[in-house]
Design an enzyme around this catalytic site. Structure first.
Site, PDB file in Angstrom:
ATOM      1  N   HIS A   1       2.896   6.562  -7.200  1.00 56.13           N
ATOM      2  CA  HIS A   1       2.475   7.646  -7.287  1.00 56.13           C
ATOM      3  C   HIS A   1       3.276   8.855  -7.385  1.00 56.13           C
ATOM      4  O   HIS A   1       3.349   9.836  -8.206  1.00 56.13           O
ATOM      5  CB  HIS A   1       1.304   7.958  -6.498  1.00 56.13           C
TER       6      HIS A   1
ATOM      7  N   HIS B   1       1.585   4.375  -2.884  1.00 54.22           N
ATOM      8  CA  HIS B   1       1.943   5.990  -2.815  1.00 54.22           C
ATOM      9  C   HIS B   1       2.958   6.169  -3.272  1.00 54.22           C
ATOM     10  O   HIS B   1       3.178   7.450  -4.084  1.00 54.22           O
ATOM     11  CB  HIS B   1       1.687   6.388  -1.300  1.00 54.22           C
TER      12      HIS B   1
ATOM     13  N   HIS C   1       0.830  -1.149  -0.011  1.00 49.27           N
ATOM     14  CA  HIS C   1       0.027   0.021   0.061  1.00 49.27           C
ATOM     15  C   HIS C   1       0.822   1.440  -0.055  1.00 49.27           C
ATOM     16  O   HIS C   1       0.632   2.306  -0.819  1.00 49.27           O
ATOM     17  CB  HIS C   1      -0.937   0.055   1.262  1.00 49.27           C
ATOM     18  N   GLU C   2       1.664   1.307   0.860  1.00 50.72           N
ATOM     19  CA  GLU C   2       2.691   2.585   1.128  1.00 50.72           C
ATOM     20  C   GLU C   2       3.643   2.743  -0.178  1.00 50.72           C
ATOM     21  O   GLU C   2       3.806   3.755  -0.673  1.00 50.72           O
ATOM     22  CB  GLU C   2       3.363   2.453   2.506  1.00 50.72           C
TER      23      GLU C   2
END
Length: 710
Positions: free
Chosen positions: A507, A504, A500-501
């Site tokens: 992105h 980011h 998940h991190e």
């Protein structure tokens, strides 16, 4: 979101005034030419040289950065030339570069490796930072220049990103109160300064409360159920806290605690849960209730001044949802199914307790342990069978990095020559598909008593073609550090958090923008979690999973029978997991729907009534975060925005469905997602960006299927 830190001359008095200070204090605040933030770092990617940075460097660098930017802003606001895109918007984007340098490092250290000095600076600087933002966004001269260009933007024939920047700034100014009269602007400034100070105070109180709230155990037998390694780690934690001969279990940021799953002594479970639930409600100096009650009222009063019914209505204007009614409608669609499933799960848990002749009714602190027993019975799946296959280093290198390479063609090389702020931190250089160096990635995965709870991503350096900057990204987590010489085991849920991190991170890594204000993750909250949650899917994708889920001793791939059990159990306990998220999201929305003329709230009474109003008051399923330790909404920029995790889950599950329809994990599919989503930043309407990728508006169906609710 990342918002450029901009100042005007109107802020000089507020920002440079520090009250009556002694000669020594004034000397300490003086900016010296050898301050490490005075010049651009000479390290690769202009990353921070942590070997040269001291606590005492931050305050003078922040104040000097403010002074420099005030000069830049004055020149823009008072420019006698006719307003143009270049002399207004580009000039704004170029301003404050020194301040960006210091804030990038200060935000990292004050969250991940703080100390008393940094906490004091944070509280002292927060009102000044708020005043600084007011000074730019409430500046009449500057707003007139912005408004002039906004009104004739169609004539200027700007490129798409430049046009987006004009719209971004105009909306930012108007939502900040640029159209208010002078008296209301002054009132707003006071509210913003007080609110910023209280938010910084809340963060520091909560960190202290979590540290002080750790469960201390005197008898080793009370830790029955924990592994020898976990008990050893608890003994080490106690020793570090100068309680040798005892055992300490530090608190995680969430209501539920991981060890509640394995602790077999019910009284210990009860004590650990209570330590978590009441961490910030002890009536001591770390009690946060008065602080958050005042923050909520400040926000309500701010919204009324700017012309909105409540703070939720104000803050949602620049989000995908747009209105509180849309969020409510979205949450209301999920609540009945989620709570019904949670009640079914509670009945199954109670059945196991009764079969064991436990003689008690299941409580919240029993849920994790007995739901694990239910899982074992239904799926023959034991968490202890799984853990040997999940070691942090393998998850990172053979899972996260491998998936990124297969999807996007990027590769990673560890850099041991760059200074770090703590021995636990590792640094990797990131190379693009053509072999060109594109970014740095820092990871800091172990829990420390001076680190905020939870997991997050941010930038030390933000990407911008205009400024010639490539991204420097970091991921922070809070996994238990193993005893010396032991492997760092984590759960599959923890592995998913790492994915998940890093979502980011991708992105931010793939940011390809001209302007820093629109770069990378500088998007709406209810979009920014889309790339991160989308990346979670690859944690269980067979090709990726088999590459990293290997036994820590033998290196063997997890047996297929065990993999199949994990897949079958994927929707297990989803009633609980979704309900605790919904309870937190709904609490957030109700806190930020308070009217400006409402009385100061009794926090516990408000919370109880709020959950009852939306039928989320299940005693066995408490909110993922209680109001008094809900860091996301009181200090981390997610006010009236926690729903975003569920909103973007709808987006990410639907986007993953597209991948499944088009061949799954392939370079072609990955490149399409990179080009149409990950690299676009905030340069395009976000609903349009999703629609362009998916070919349709978001469909909630895949989310309900993945949650086992359809």
């Amino acid at each position: 979101m990342k918002i450029p830190f901009l100042l005007t001359v109107a802020a000089i008095a507020l920002l440079s005034s520090c009250g009556n200070k002694g000669k020594q204090s004034a000397e300490n605040d003086k900016f010296m030419p050898d301050n490490p933030f005075a010049k651009v770092s000479t390290l690769p990617f202009q990353t921070a040289d942590f070997s040269k940075i001291k606590n005492g460097d931050f305050k003078p660098a922040i104040l000097e950065g403010i002074r420099l930017q005030m000069e830049e802003i004055k020149a823009i606001a008072e420019n006698p030339d006719v307003p143009t895109f270049e002399n207004t918007f580009v000039a704004l984007e170029k301003s404050g570069q020194m301040l960006h340098r210091v804030n990038g490092v200060f935000n990292l250290l004050s969250g991940a490796n703080t100390n008393d000095t940094l906490q004091k600076i944070s509280e002292e600087m927060a009102p000044k930072q708020a005043a600084a933002n007011d000074a730019i966004f409430l500046n009449t001269k500057l707003f007139k220049r912005v408004e002039t260009i906004y009104n004739k933007r169609a004539e200027l024939k700007l490129d798409l990103e430049s046009n987006r920047l004009v719209e971004y700034y105009y909306q930012k100014f108007t939502l900040a109160g640029a159209n208010l009269n002078d008296a209301d602007k002054e009132a707003l400034k006071k509210l913003n300064a007080e609110g910023a100070g209280l938010e910084a105070k809340f963060t520091n109180k909560l960190l202290a409360a979590a540290k002080a709230g750790a469960l201390v155990v005197n008898d080793k037998n009370d830790l029955a159920g924990l592994s020898p390694e976990e008990i050893e780690a608890a003994a080490k934690a106690a020793k570090t806290a100068k309680m040798e001969g005892k055992w300490m279990i530090p608190l995680q940021n969430t209501t539920q605690q991981n060890d509640l799953q394995t602790l077999t002594v019910r009284e210990t479970r009860h004590k650990l849960f209570e330590a978590s639930w009441n961490r910030a409600e002890k009536g001591d100096s770390n009690d946060t209730r008065a602080t958050i009650s005042r923050i909520a009222m400040i926000r309500a009063q701010k919204a009324k001044l700017i012309g909105f019914q409540n703070y939720a209505a104000l803050t949602l204007m620049d989000q995908m949802a747009k209105k509180p009614e849309a969020v409510k409608q979205f949450l209301d669609r999920l609540i009945p199914n989620a709570t019904a499933k949670a009640k079914e799960e509670a009945a199954e848990i109670q059945k196991v307790i009764d079969q064991e002749k436990g003689g008690f009714k299941a409580e919240a602190y029993d849920w994790n342990m007995y739901s694990e027993k239910v899982r074992k019975a239904k799926y023959d799946l034991d968490e202890n069978q799984i853990k040997p296959y999940f070691v942090i280093d393998s998850v990172l290198k053979n899972g996260i990095f491998y998936a990124a390479n297969q999807l996007y063609g990027i590769s990673f090389k560890q850099r041991t020559d760059l200074p770090v702020y703590h021995p636990d931190v590792k640094v990797y250089e990131v190379f693009d598909k053509d072999g060109g160096s594109m970014a740095l990635f820092y990871c800091d995965y172990y829990k420390r008593s001076n680190k905020n709870g939870g997991a997050w991503m941010d930038n030390i350096v933000n990407q911008s073609k205009l400024l010639g900057l490539k991204p420097v990204i970091y991921n922070i987590c809070n996994f238990a550090k193993p005893a010396d010489g032991q492997p760092a085991f984590i759960s599959f849920d923890d592995a998913t958090t790492m994915f998940h991190e890093f979502g980011h991170g991708l992105h931010g890594l793939f940011a390809d923008q001209q302007y820093p204000s629109l770069s990378g993750t500088a998007t709406a909250r209810d979009f920014v979690e889309f790339p991160s949650q989308f990346n979670e899917h690859w944690a269980s994708y067979p090709k990726v999973f088999n590459n990293y889920a290997r036994h820590y001793k033998t290196g063997e791939v997890m047996p297929q029978a065990l993999v199949d059990k994990i897949k079958k159990a994927a929707t297990f306990n989803q009633g609980y997991k979704l309900t605790e998220l919904l309870a937190a999201a709904d609490l957030d929305m109700q806190w930020h729907s308070i009217a400006a003329d409402a009385p100061l709230q009794d926090v516990d009474k408000f919370e109880k009534e709020a959950l009852k109003n939306t039928h989320l008051d299940l005693s066995q399923v408490p909110p993922r975060y209680r109001s008094s330790y809900f860091l996301h909404i009181w200090s981390n920029g997610y006010a009236a925005g926690y729903y975003a995790y569920l909103w973007t889950e709808m987006l990410d599950d639907d986007a993953y469905a597209w991948f499944e329809e088009h061949g799954g994990l392939t370079r072609e599919n990955g490149q399409r997602f990179r080009d149409m989503v990950l690299s676009r930043g905030n340069t395009i309407d976000l609903a349009t960006a999703f629609r362009n990728f998916r070919g349709s508006d978001p469909n909630i169906g895949p989310m309900l299927v993945n949650r086992g609710l359809k």
